[in-house]
Scaffold this motif. Structure first.
Motif, mmCIF file in Angstrom:
data_model
loop_
_atom_site.group_PDB
_atom_site.id
_atom_site.type_symbol
_atom_site.label_atom_id
_atom_site.label_comp_id
_atom_site.label_asym_id
_atom_site.label_seq_id
_atom_site.Cartn_x
_atom_site.Cartn_y
_atom_site.Cartn_z
ATOM 1 N N HIS A 31 -27.537 -17.162 -8.384
ATOM 2 C CA HIS A 31 -28.927 -17.607 -8.245
ATOM 3 C C HIS A 31 -29.467 -17.428 -6.827
ATOM 4 C CE1 HIS A 31 -29.504 -19.308 -12.288
ATOM 5 N NE2 HIS A 31 -28.200 -19.459 -12.244
ATOM 6 N N VAL A 32 -28.578 -17.201 -5.864
ATOM 7 C CA VAL A 32 -29.008 -17.018 -4.471
ATOM 8 C C VAL A 32 -28.406 -15.760 -3.849
ATOM 9 C CG1 VAL A 32 -29.451 -19.475 -4.026
ATOM 10 C CG2 VAL A 32 -27.163 -18.557 -3.636
ATOM 11 N N GLN A 33 -27.876 -14.864 -4.652
ATOM 12 C CA GLN A 33 -27.120 -13.729 -4.114
ATOM 13 C C GLN A 33 -27.932 -12.825 -3.202
ATOM 14 O OE1 GLN A 33 -25.478 -11.581 -7.420
ATOM 15 N NE2 GLN A 33 -27.456 -10.919 -8.189
ATOM 16 N N HIS A 34 -29.225 -12.755 -3.386
ATOM 17 C CA HIS A 34 -30.027 -11.816 -2.603
ATOM 18 C C HIS A 34 -30.253 -12.250 -1.152
ATOM 19 C CE1 HIS A 34 -30.553 -9.049 -5.847
ATOM 20 N NE2 HIS A 34 -30.774 -10.072 -6.637
ATOM 21 N N VAL A 35 -29.834 -13.466 -0.799
ATOM 22 C CA VAL A 35 -29.938 -13.869 0.604
ATOM 23 C C VAL A 35 -28.698 -13.452 1.405
ATOM 24 C CG1 VAL A 35 -31.433 -15.832 0.048
ATOM 25 C CG2 VAL A 35 -28.980 -16.207 0.347
ATOM 26 N N PHE A 36 -27.690 -12.944 0.721
ATOM 27 C CA PHE A 36 -26.449 -12.551 1.382
ATOM 28 C C PHE A 36 -26.383 -11.040 1.564
ATOM 29 C CE2 PHE A 36 -25.361 -16.534 -0.839
ATOM 30 C CZ PHE A 36 -24.964 -17.281 0.254
ATOM 31 N N ASP A 37 -25.645 -10.617 2.584
ATOM 32 C CA ASP A 37 -25.414 -9.185 2.807
ATOM 33 C C ASP A 37 -24.274 -8.661 1.943
ATOM 34 O OD1 ASP A 37 -27.437 -8.931 4.699
ATOM 35 O OD2 ASP A 37 -26.114 -9.609 6.307
ATOM 36 N N ALA A 38 -23.401 -9.558 1.509
ATOM 37 C CA ALA A 38 -22.283 -9.166 0.654
ATOM 38 C C ALA A 38 -21.977 -10.294 -0.326
ATOM 39 C CB ALA A 38 -21.046 -8.867 1.498
ATOM 40 N N ASN A 70 -32.370 -5.109 -13.779
ATOM 41 C CA ASN A 70 -31.958 -6.490 -14.013
ATOM 42 C C ASN A 70 -31.898 -7.326 -12.734
ATOM 43 O OD1 ASN A 70 -30.798 -8.583 -15.833
ATOM 44 N ND2 ASN A 70 -29.065 -8.334 -14.459
ATOM 45 N N ARG A 71 -31.295 -6.760 -11.675
ATOM 46 C CA ARG A 71 -31.152 -7.433 -10.369
ATOM 47 C C ARG A 71 -30.515 -8.816 -10.463
ATOM 48 N NH1 ARG A 71 -34.587 -4.594 -6.572
ATOM 49 N NH2 ARG A 71 -34.474 -2.507 -7.420
ATOM 50 N N GLY A 72 -29.644 -8.989 -11.427
ATOM 51 C CA GLY A 72 -28.959 -10.270 -11.582
ATOM 52 C C GLY A 72 -27.486 -10.061 -11.853
ATOM 53 N N PHE A 73 -26.895 -11.009 -12.543
ATOM 54 C CA PHE A 73 -25.466 -10.990 -12.855
ATOM 55 C C PHE A 73 -25.208 -10.063 -14.039
ATOM 56 C CE2 PHE A 73 -21.906 -12.774 -15.339
ATOM 57 C CZ PHE A 73 -20.907 -12.672 -14.401
ATOM 58 N N ILE A 74 -24.259 -9.162 -13.878
ATOM 59 C CA ILE A 74 -23.897 -8.206 -14.928
ATOM 60 C C ILE A 74 -22.432 -8.419 -15.295
ATOM 61 C CG2 ILE A 74 -23.588 -5.753 -15.486
ATOM 62 C CD1 ILE A 74 -26.488 -6.330 -15.158
ATOM 63 N N ALA A 75 -22.153 -8.495 -16.594
ATOM 64 C CA ALA A 75 -20.774 -8.583 -17.084
ATOM 65 C C ALA A 75 -20.469 -7.323 -17.876
ATOM 66 C CB ALA A 75 -20.599 -9.819 -17.963
ATOM 67 N N ILE A 76 -19.464 -6.583 -17.420
ATOM 68 C CA ILE A 76 -19.067 -5.338 -18.071
ATOM 69 C C ILE A 76 -17.665 -5.515 -18.640
ATOM 70 C CG2 ILE A 76 -18.587 -2.883 -17.764
ATOM 71 C CD1 ILE A 76 -20.641 -2.923 -15.486
ATOM 72 N N ASP A 102 -34.039 5.997 -6.262
ATOM 73 C CA ASP A 102 -33.106 5.008 -5.728
ATOM 74 C C ASP A 102 -32.786 3.974 -6.799
ATOM 75 O OD1 ASP A 102 -32.936 6.115 -3.222
ATOM 76 O OD2 ASP A 102 -34.464 4.827 -2.328
ATOM 77 N N ILE A 103 -31.502 3.687 -6.970
ATOM 78 C CA ILE A 103 -31.034 2.670 -7.907
ATOM 79 C C ILE A 103 -30.286 1.622 -7.094
ATOM 80 C CG2 ILE A 103 -29.495 2.194 -9.852
ATOM 81 C CD1 ILE A 103 -31.867 3.778 -10.770
ATOM 82 N N ASN A 104 -30.631 0.357 -7.304
ATOM 83 C CA ASN A 104 -30.011 -0.742 -6.573
ATOM 84 C C ASN A 104 -28.934 -1.383 -7.455
ATOM 85 O OD1 ASN A 104 -29.315 -3.009 -5.149
ATOM 86 N ND2 ASN A 104 -31.407 -3.592 -4.658
ATOM 87 N N PHE A 105 -27.674 -1.260 -7.041
ATOM 88 C CA PHE A 105 -26.553 -1.825 -7.783
ATOM 89 C C PHE A 105 -26.117 -3.186 -7.239
ATOM 90 C CE2 PHE A 105 -26.161 2.549 -9.072
ATOM 91 C CZ PHE A 105 -25.548 2.515 -10.311
ATOM 92 N N PHE A 106 -26.765 -3.703 -6.187
ATOM 93 C CA PHE A 106 -26.284 -4.890 -5.485
ATOM 94 C C PHE A 106 -26.207 -6.111 -6.402
ATOM 95 C CE2 PHE A 106 -27.005 -8.747 -2.905
ATOM 96 C CZ PHE A 106 -25.877 -8.676 -2.099
ATOM 97 N N GLY A 107 -25.150 -6.871 -6.230
ATOM 98 C CA GLY A 107 -25.039 -8.156 -6.911
ATOM 99 C C GLY A 107 -23.633 -8.440 -7.404
ATOM 100 N N ILE A 108 -23.445 -9.678 -7.810
ATOM 101 C CA ILE A 108 -22.166 -10.116 -8.347
ATOM 102 C C ILE A 108 -21.987 -9.470 -9.717
ATOM 103 C CG2 ILE A 108 -20.821 -12.108 -9.139
ATOM 104 C CD1 ILE A 108 -22.369 -13.788 -7.055
ATOM 105 N N ALA A 151 -31.398 -23.497 -6.778
ATOM 106 C CA ALA A 151 -31.376 -22.367 -5.852
ATOM 107 C C ALA A 151 -32.604 -22.393 -4.959
ATOM 108 C CB ALA A 151 -31.308 -21.053 -6.628
ATOM 109 N N PHE A 152 -33.788 -22.595 -5.538
ATOM 110 C CA PHE A 152 -35.004 -22.613 -4.737
ATOM 111 C C PHE A 152 -35.033 -23.802 -3.788
ATOM 112 C CE2 PHE A 152 -36.510 -19.344 -7.513
ATOM 113 C CZ PHE A 152 -37.393 -18.630 -6.721
ATOM 114 N N SER A 153 -34.422 -24.897 -4.172
ATOM 115 C CA SER A 153 -34.411 -26.092 -3.314
ATOM 116 C C SER A 153 -33.410 -25.966 -2.182
ATOM 117 C CB SER A 153 -34.048 -27.343 -4.129
ATOM 118 O OG SER A 153 -35.012 -27.539 -5.124
ATOM 119 N N ASN A 154 -32.373 -25.128 -2.342
ATOM 120 C CA ASN A 154 -31.286 -25.079 -1.374
ATOM 121 C C ASN A 154 -31.060 -23.727 -0.713
ATOM 122 O OD1 ASN A 154 -29.841 -27.833 -1.618
ATOM 123 N ND2 ASN A 154 -30.266 -27.225 -3.729
ATOM 124 N N VAL A 155 -31.861 -22.741 -1.043
ATOM 125 C CA VAL A 155 -31.612 -21.380 -0.549
ATOM 126 C C VAL A 155 -31.676 -21.302 0.982
ATOM 127 C CG1 VAL A 155 -33.973 -20.501 -0.740
ATOM 128 C CG2 VAL A 155 -32.032 -18.945 -1.008
#
Length: 195
Positions: free
Chosen positions: A29-36, A82-88, A131-137, A189-193
């Protein structure tokens, strides 16, 4: 609440792994504030609940999506939009289907600066780079374990084993209860980001 739900859906031999899944769910829920961010892999024999972990996590994670292995282009576009959590499910299948480029992109998707990849999109016989963005958990299941040393440095391993006979999955959790819990996580997430 997340841990209590996971304990009714997933059997894990280690109590610490339940807490780890909770923290990973919060992090989506807050992954986009991190670099990794970490990648997650469940390993274990067939029938040990690896796929269930990914499916269960998608219901409470930010933009959680179980992603079937289809074409490389479809997978890339879905992950980007999607820009969120992906389960493969079944990471080995990517290699078996000749999708080494997607596998490589997924392996580097933990780091923001290496998560953007260019792909060629064909339209009317013409190709253009996008450009395709693969970033995320990302969550992967795998029966063979991991043999690539580099991948191990960015991946959290959840070890699975078959549940004891007395473990019963609770199939009666109302969908609206899960939606409410996911909304509460989003509000958290919004309250604690900033922190």
């Amino acid at each position: 609440r997340v841990e209590a739900h996971y304990r009714t859906q997933i059997y894990l031999p280690s109590d610490d792994d339940y807490r780890l899944l909770v923290l990973l769910t919060l992090a989506t829920h807050v992954q986009h504030v991190f670099d990794a961010v970490p990648l997650v892999m469940a390993t274990g024999p067939a029938g040990s609940g690896k796929s269930t972990i990914g499916t269960t996590m998608t219901k409470l994670s930010a933009n959680g999506l179980p992603l079937s292995i289809t074409s490389a282009a479809t997978m890339a576009r879905t992950i980007d939009s999607n820009r969120g959590f992906i389960a493969i499910d079944d990471l080995e299948e990517l290699a078996d289907k000749g999708m080494g480029d997607i596998a490589q992109a997924l392996k580097s998707s933990y780091l923001k600066e290496t998560a953007i990849r260019k792909i060629t999109v064909m339209k009317g016989g013409e190709g253009s780079l996008v450009d395709i963005n693969f970033f995320g958990i990302k969550f992967f299941s795998n029966t063979r374990g991991m043999d690539e040393e580099t991948l191990l440095t960015r991946t959290i391993i959840i070890r699975c084993q078959k549940a004891p006979r007395d473990f019963k999955i609770n199939n009666k959790v109302p969908e609206e209860e899960l939606l409410r819990l996911r909304d509460d996580l989003h509000a958290w997430a919004f309250s604690n980001v900033t922190d």
